[in-house]
Design a protein around this motif. Structure first.
Motif, PDB file in Angstrom:
ATOM      1  N   MET A   1      73.132  55.212  17.885  1.00 48.44           N
ATOM      2  CA  MET A   1      71.716  55.478  17.957  1.00 48.44           C
ATOM      3  C   MET A   1      70.994  54.151  18.165  1.00 48.44           C
ATOM      4  N   GLN A   2      70.085  54.106  19.104  1.00 47.18           N
ATOM      5  CA  GLN A   2      69.370  52.889  19.435  1.00 47.18           C
ATOM      6  C   GLN A   2      67.887  53.043  19.115  1.00 47.18           C
ATOM      7  N   THR A   3      67.303  52.018  18.455  1.00 47.32           N
ATOM      8  CA  THR A   3      65.879  52.036  18.161  1.00 47.32           C
ATOM      9  C   THR A   3      65.116  51.694  19.423  1.00 47.32           C
ATOM     10  N   LEU A   4      64.124  52.506  19.763  1.00 48.46           N
ATOM     11  CA  LEU A   4      63.369  52.290  20.985  1.00 48.46           C
ATOM     12  C   LEU A   4      62.139  51.424  20.748  1.00 48.46           C
ATOM     13  N   LYS A   5      61.234  51.806  19.842  1.00 50.81           N
ATOM     14  CA  LYS A   5      60.077  51.001  19.488  1.00 50.81           C
ATOM     15  C   LYS A   5      59.333  51.635  18.333  1.00 50.81           C
ATOM     16  N   THR A   6      58.392  50.890  17.766  1.00 49.98           N
ATOM     17  CA  THR A   6      57.595  51.405  16.662  1.00 49.98           C
ATOM     18  C   THR A   6      56.298  51.979  17.213  1.00 49.98           C
ATOM     19  N   ILE A   7      55.921  53.170  16.699  1.00 50.63           N
ATOM     20  CA  ILE A   7      54.752  53.898  17.186  1.00 50.63           C
ATOM     21  C   ILE A   7      53.945  54.376  15.973  1.00 50.63           C
ATOM     22  N   THR A   8      52.616  54.404  16.092  1.00 46.18           N
ATOM     23  CA  THR A   8      51.761  54.960  15.040  1.00 46.18           C
ATOM     24  C   THR A   8      51.126  56.242  15.549  1.00 46.18           C
ATOM     25  N   PHE A   9      51.238  57.304  14.754  1.00 43.05           N
ATOM     26  CA  PHE A   9      50.665  58.607  15.086  1.00 43.05           C
ATOM     27  C   PHE A   9      49.725  59.056  13.983  1.00 43.05           C
ATOM     28  N   PHE A  10      48.736  59.840  14.343  1.00 42.19           N
ATOM     29  CA  PHE A  10      48.001  60.665  13.401  1.00 42.19           C
ATOM     30  C   PHE A  10      48.443  62.071  13.749  1.00 42.19           C
ATOM     31  N   ALA A  11      49.041  62.756  12.799  1.00 38.15           N
ATOM     32  CA  ALA A  11      49.684  64.035  13.079  1.00 38.15           C
ATOM     33  C   ALA A  11      49.383  65.041  11.977  1.00 38.15           C
ATOM     34  N   THR A  12      49.789  66.285  12.224  1.00 38.57           N
ATOM     35  CA  THR A  12      49.690  67.356  11.244  1.00 38.57           C
ATOM     36  C   THR A  12      51.101  67.797  10.885  1.00 38.57           C
ATOM     37  N   VAL A  13      51.382  67.917   9.598  1.00 39.42           N
ATOM     38  CA  VAL A  13      52.699  68.379   9.159  1.00 39.42           C
ATOM     39  C   VAL A  13      52.867  69.831   9.597  1.00 39.42           C
ATOM     40  N   SER A  14      53.922  70.102  10.356  1.00 35.02           N
ATOM     41  CA  SER A  14      54.151  71.457  10.865  1.00 35.02           C
ATOM     42  C   SER A  14      55.237  72.193  10.088  1.00 35.02           C
ATOM     43  N   ASN A  15      56.133  71.456   9.446  1.00 32.63           N
ATOM     44  CA  ASN A  15      57.146  72.031   8.560  1.00 32.63           C
ATOM     45  C   ASN A  15      57.116  71.235   7.273  1.00 32.63           C
ATOM     46  N   SER A  16      56.891  71.904   6.152  1.00 27.99           N
ATOM     47  CA  SER A  16      56.810  71.223   4.859  1.00 27.99           C
ATOM     48  C   SER A  16      58.058  70.388   4.601  1.00 27.99           C
ATOM     49  N   ALA A  17      57.882  69.321   3.841  1.00 25.92           N
ATOM     50  CA  ALA A  17      58.965  68.385   3.559  1.00 25.92           C
ATOM     51  C   ALA A  17      60.035  69.020   2.672  1.00 25.92           C
ATOM     52  N   THR A  18      61.286  68.679   2.969  1.00 29.20           N
ATOM     53  CA  THR A  18      62.412  69.104   2.144  1.00 29.20           C
ATOM     54  C   THR A  18      63.294  67.890   1.881  1.00 29.20           C
ATOM     55  N   SER A  19      63.782  67.768   0.651  1.00 29.06           N
ATOM     56  CA  SER A  19      64.667  66.659   0.284  1.00 29.06           C
ATOM     57  C   SER A  19      66.102  67.062   0.562  1.00 29.06           C
ATOM     58  N   ARG A  20      66.864  66.117   1.095  1.00 23.54           N
ATOM     59  CA  ARG A  20      68.260  66.373   1.447  1.00 23.54           C
ATOM     60  C   ARG A  20      69.105  65.142   1.140  1.00 23.54           C
ATOM     61  N   THR A  21      70.409  65.320   1.217  1.00 23.32           N
ATOM     62  CA  THR A  21      71.338  64.210   1.055  1.00 23.32           C
ATOM     63  C   THR A  21      72.238  64.169   2.279  1.00 23.32           C
ATOM     64  N   SER A  22      72.384  62.982   2.873  1.00 25.89           N
ATOM     65  CA  SER A  22      73.202  62.832   4.081  1.00 25.89           C
ATOM     66  C   SER A  22      74.684  62.922   3.725  1.00 25.89           C
ATOM     67  N   LYS A  23      75.539  62.971   4.738  1.00 26.37           N
ATOM     68  CA  LYS A  23      76.985  63.054   4.529  1.00 26.37           C
ATOM     69  C   LYS A  23      77.514  61.857   3.753  1.00 26.37           C
ATOM     70  N   ASN A  24      76.844  60.696   3.896  1.00 27.19           N
ATOM     71  CA  ASN A  24      77.304  59.501   3.174  1.00 27.19           C
ATOM     72  C   ASN A  24      76.584  59.312   1.841  1.00 27.19           C
ATOM     73  N   GLY A  25      75.862  60.349   1.376  1.00 20.98           N
ATOM     74  CA  GLY A  25      75.253  60.332   0.059  1.00 20.98           C
ATOM     75  C   GLY A  25      73.872  59.703  -0.027  1.00 20.98           C
ATOM     76  N   ARG A  26      73.265  59.408   1.091  1.00 22.11           N
ATOM     77  CA  ARG A  26      71.925  58.802   1.089  1.00 22.11           C
ATOM     78  C   ARG A  26      70.855  59.897   1.037  1.00 22.11           C
ATOM     79  N   ASN A  27      69.901  59.777   0.115  1.00 23.69           N
ATOM     80  CA  ASN A  27      68.825  60.757  -0.009  1.00 23.69           C
ATOM     81  C   ASN A  27      67.750  60.497   1.033  1.00 23.69           C
ATOM     82  N   TYR A  28      67.192  61.587   1.574  1.00 20.87           N
ATOM     83  CA  TYR A  28      66.102  61.470   2.535  1.00 20.87           C
ATOM     84  C   TYR A  28      65.227  62.706   2.471  1.00 20.87           C
ATOM     85  N   THR A  29      64.053  62.603   3.069  1.00 19.57           N
ATOM     86  CA  THR A  29      63.127  63.727   3.156  1.00 19.57           C
ATOM     87  C   THR A  29      62.894  64.026   4.621  1.00 19.57           C
TER      88      THR A  29
END
Length: 102
Positions: free
Chosen positions: A1-29
């Motif tokens: 995976m390659q980082t392309l660039k940093t962008i700033t948005f003003f947006a509306t949440v379309s799907n409520s946040a959910t907490s998960r754990t990645s395959k390597n055990g790292r927590n994310y939302t």
């Protein structure tokens, strides 16, 4: 995976946040956002992943919340996802702009 660039948005949440754990055990939302184009004729939809402090902050985000989102877009050549993945660097709710009389 390659980082392309940093962008700033003003947006509306379309799907409520959910907490998960990645395959390597790292927590994310994870949550979805919608962004209306400047000419208001097209809406763009993105999936967002926030780790660490930003992931903890993003946990209470609900559908319809307006947010300021600073992200890094990721290219996903091996992923069959139809929506691009954005990694949140900074997330905060914004208050609706006050309407002007007149």
């Amino acid at each position: 995976m390659q980082t392309l660039k940093t962008i700033t948005f003003f947006a509306t949440v379309s799907n409520s946040a959910t907490s998960r754990t990645s395959k390597n055990g790292r927590n994310y939302t994870a949550f979805g956002v919608s962004i209306l184009s400047d000419d208001r004729h097209q809406t763009f939809h993105y999936n967002v992943v926030a780790f660490g402090k930003q992931g903890h902050f993003a946990k209470p985000l609900q559908k319809g919340t307006r947010i300021k989102l600073v992200i890094q877009a990721q290219s996903q050549p091996d992923n069959i996802a139809t929506l691009p993945l954005l990694t949140a660097i900074f997330v905060r709710p914004v208050r609706p702009a006050a309407r002007r009389a007149g």
